[in-house]
Write an enzyme that holds these catalytic residues in place. Structure first.
Site, mmCIF file in Angstrom:
data_model
loop_
_atom_site.group_PDB
_atom_site.id
_atom_site.type_symbol
_atom_site.label_atom_id
_atom_site.label_comp_id
_atom_site.label_asym_id
_atom_site.label_seq_id
_atom_site.Cartn_x
_atom_site.Cartn_y
_atom_site.Cartn_z
ATOM 1 N N MET A 30 -59.038 66.758 23.557
ATOM 2 C CA MET A 30 -59.901 67.619 22.749
ATOM 3 C C MET A 30 -59.121 68.160 21.546
ATOM 4 O O MET A 30 -59.525 69.154 20.927
ATOM 5 C CB MET A 30 -60.456 68.762 23.598
ATOM 6 N N GLY A 31 -57.983 67.536 21.223
ATOM 7 C CA GLY A 31 -57.207 67.963 20.065
ATOM 8 C C GLY A 31 -56.360 69.187 20.343
ATOM 9 O O GLY A 31 -56.105 69.525 21.500
ATOM 10 N N ALA A 32 -55.912 69.873 19.252
ATOM 11 C CA ALA A 32 -54.926 70.945 19.346
ATOM 12 C C ALA A 32 -53.741 70.417 20.165
ATOM 13 O O ALA A 32 -53.322 71.003 21.158
ATOM 14 C CB ALA A 32 -55.513 72.217 19.964
ATOM 15 N N HIS A 34 -50.347 69.053 21.835
ATOM 16 C CA HIS A 34 -49.016 69.581 22.141
ATOM 17 C C HIS A 34 -48.244 68.499 22.884
ATOM 18 O O HIS A 34 -48.763 67.386 23.091
ATOM 19 C CB HIS A 34 -49.138 70.881 22.959
ATOM 20 N N GLY A 36 -47.676 67.993 25.910
ATOM 21 C CA GLY A 36 -48.367 67.437 27.085
ATOM 22 C C GLY A 36 -49.205 66.232 26.688
ATOM 23 O O GLY A 36 -49.103 65.155 27.296
ATOM 24 N N HIS A 37 -50.006 66.398 25.633
ATOM 25 C CA HIS A 37 -50.812 65.281 25.141
ATOM 26 C C HIS A 37 -49.901 64.130 24.690
ATOM 27 O O HIS A 37 -50.168 62.966 24.971
ATOM 28 C CB HIS A 37 -51.643 65.718 23.929
ATOM 29 N N GLN A 148 -51.589 65.387 35.035
ATOM 30 C CA GLN A 148 -51.640 66.085 36.327
ATOM 31 C C GLN A 148 -51.984 67.558 36.119
ATOM 32 O O GLN A 148 -52.439 68.241 37.025
ATOM 33 C CB GLN A 148 -50.283 65.926 37.025
ATOM 34 N N SER A 185 -50.696 74.052 27.214
ATOM 35 C CA SER A 185 -52.147 73.993 27.140
ATOM 36 C C SER A 185 -52.577 74.383 25.736
ATOM 37 O O SER A 185 -51.958 75.247 25.114
ATOM 38 C CB SER A 185 -52.749 74.988 28.136
HETATM 39 P P1 PAJ Z 1 -57.415 68.243 26.921
HETATM 40 O O1 PAJ Z 1 -57.374 69.581 27.551
HETATM 41 O O2 PAJ Z 1 -57.208 68.130 25.449
HETATM 42 O O3 PAJ Z 1 -56.379 67.344 27.662
HETATM 43 C C1 PAJ Z 1 -56.284 65.967 27.358
HETATM 44 C C2 PAJ Z 1 -55.349 65.318 28.374
HETATM 45 O O4 PAJ Z 1 -54.051 65.899 28.262
HETATM 46 C C3 PAJ Z 1 -55.816 65.551 29.834
HETATM 47 O O5 PAJ Z 1 -55.638 64.358 30.588
HETATM 48 C C4 PAJ Z 1 -54.884 66.648 30.294
HETATM 49 O O6 PAJ Z 1 -54.663 66.647 31.697
HETATM 50 C C5 PAJ Z 1 -53.609 66.293 29.539
HETATM 51 N N1 PAJ Z 1 -52.714 67.468 29.440
HETATM 52 C C6 PAJ Z 1 -53.024 68.693 28.947
HETATM 53 N N2 PAJ Z 1 -51.975 69.543 29.070
HETATM 54 C C7 PAJ Z 1 -50.979 68.824 29.662
HETATM 55 C C8 PAJ Z 1 -49.642 69.130 30.078
HETATM 56 N N3 PAJ Z 1 -49.094 70.337 29.917
HETATM 57 N N4 PAJ Z 1 -48.916 68.141 30.662
HETATM 58 C C9 PAJ Z 1 -49.448 66.905 30.861
HETATM 59 N N5 PAJ Z 1 -50.701 66.556 30.485
HETATM 60 C C10 PAJ Z 1 -51.458 67.497 29.898
HETATM 61 O O7 PAJ Z 1 -58.709 67.371 29.476
HETATM 62 C C11 PAJ Z 1 -59.368 67.315 28.446
HETATM 63 O O8 PAJ Z 1 -58.849 67.547 27.200
HETATM 64 C C12 PAJ Z 1 -60.849 66.955 28.441
HETATM 65 O O9 PAJ Z 1 -61.439 67.408 29.641
HETATM 66 C C13 PAJ Z 1 -61.108 65.433 28.255
HETATM 67 C C14 PAJ Z 1 -60.506 64.602 29.397
HETATM 68 C C15 PAJ Z 1 -60.556 64.969 26.905
HETATM 69 C C16 PAJ Z 1 -62.650 65.170 28.248
HETATM 70 O O10 PAJ Z 1 -63.259 65.894 27.248
#
Ligand code: PAJ
Length: 281
Positions: A30-32, A34, A36-37, A148, A185
């Site tokens: 969903m963008g923004a 970091h 993790g993404h 995860q 996050s």
């Molecule tokens: P979003 O919150 O943007 O997260 C996108 C992906 O990044 C998800 O699979 C989430 O588990 C992963 N992610 C986020 N923070 C993380 C971290 N600290 N460490 C590892 N992975 C991390 O999750 C979503 O978006 C939405 O629900 C989506 C799947 C895109 C559907 O709209």
């Protein structure tokens, strides 16, 4: 990096990749963005020939009183980051492109969707599975990478893929944390400096549970009580849930005699944060 704004553009681009016999990896976001993404993007890059990332703040997964309007939207920065990671395709549709007027079909994983976050966020997981199913049908990736961090989401997506025989392999990657343990996050951006400090208690409570587990405690009730104790001491933090569940059914366990998921959700000020750990046998 090619930016695809329409479903047709993305579909055509992905079809070409597959016609060339290349392995296509996909990361939905969903963008923004970091670290993790970006860890998911790097995992995809390491095993796929071509990588597509989507950025779409999915209105369907937000409740009426949630943060859809204020969810951080940082498209220029995000596309720069993806460009530096050598991502091949960025799919960034508008809400009208994804949900034209009259759209009436949902994908719901019965049972699992009302556990954990699904209990306090009704409609959230059906919104997630509907958009992820649509994204899979548009991009048709060979592999899709999830974090995860959203453990229940990963479980529910795996179930959906299995139940609908979707031809995609789901890969779940570890949680990326800040140096003090806070799980990264997009919502951490909402925290005031004081709240940012308080937010550490989520990870601290999981570590407390982990330590007691290491010392031999196997009663879920005792472990949860120890975690709750820490959480209740932190002012400005309101617990939503702290549960110890079976990672595939998301049902609570009483005795930890097989691998379990310890999942926590709490409001820090007005910001709802989640975190989890997996405890081995
Ligand atoms: P979003 O919150 O943007 O997260 C996108 C992906 O990044 C998800 O699979 C989430 O588990 C992963 N992610 C986020 N923070 C993380 C971290 N600290 N460490 C590892 N992975 C991390 O999750 C979503 O978006 C939405 O629900 C989506 C799947 C895109 C559907 O709209």
């Amino acid at each position: 990096m090619k930016i695809c704004k329409t479903i047709d553009e993305m579909r055509l681009a992905a079809r070409e990749v597959r016609r060339a016999g290349k392995r296509l990896g996909f990361v939905a976001t969903m963008g923004a963005l970091h670290e993790g993404h970006l860890s998911l993007v790097r995992a995809a890059k390491s095993v796929c020939d071509v990588v597509a990332v989507s950025i779409f703040v999915n209105p369907l997964q937000f409740g009426p009183t949630e943060d859809l309007a204020k969810y951080p939207r940082t498209f220029e920065r995000d596309s720069g980051l993806l460009e530096s990671e050598a991502v091949d395709f960025l799919f960034a549709p508008t809400p009208a492109e994804m949900y034209p007027a009259g759209a009436a079909t949902y994908v719901t994983v019965e049972g699992l969707s009302d556990k954990l976050c699904g209990r306090s966020r009704p409609g959230h997981f059906p919104g997630v599975t509907t958009v992820v199913a649509k994204l899979f049908l548009i991009v048709e990736p060979d592999l899709a990478f999830f974090g995860q961090k959203d453990a229940a989401q990963s479980t529910i997506i795996r179930r959906m893929v299995q139940d609908l025989n979707l031809p995609v392999e789901i890969v779940v990657c570890p949680i990326v944390r800040e140096p003090d343990g806070l799980a990264m996050s997009s919502r951490n951006a909402y925290l005031t400096p004081q709240e940012r400090k308080s937010a550490r208690v989520l990870h601290r409570s999981l570590m407390e549970i982990n330590n007691r587990f290491d010392r031999g405690e196997r009663s879920a009730a005792n472990l949860i009580a120890a975690g709750r104790q820490l959480l209740s001491q932190e002012s400005g933090v309101r617990l939503d849930y702290l549960e110890i569940v079976d990672p595939s059914t998301l049902d609570p366990v009483t005795q930890l005699d097989k691998p379990t998921l310890v999942a926590v959700a709490a409001f820090v000020g007005n910001t709802r944060l989640i975190d989890n750990i997996v405890l081995p046998v």
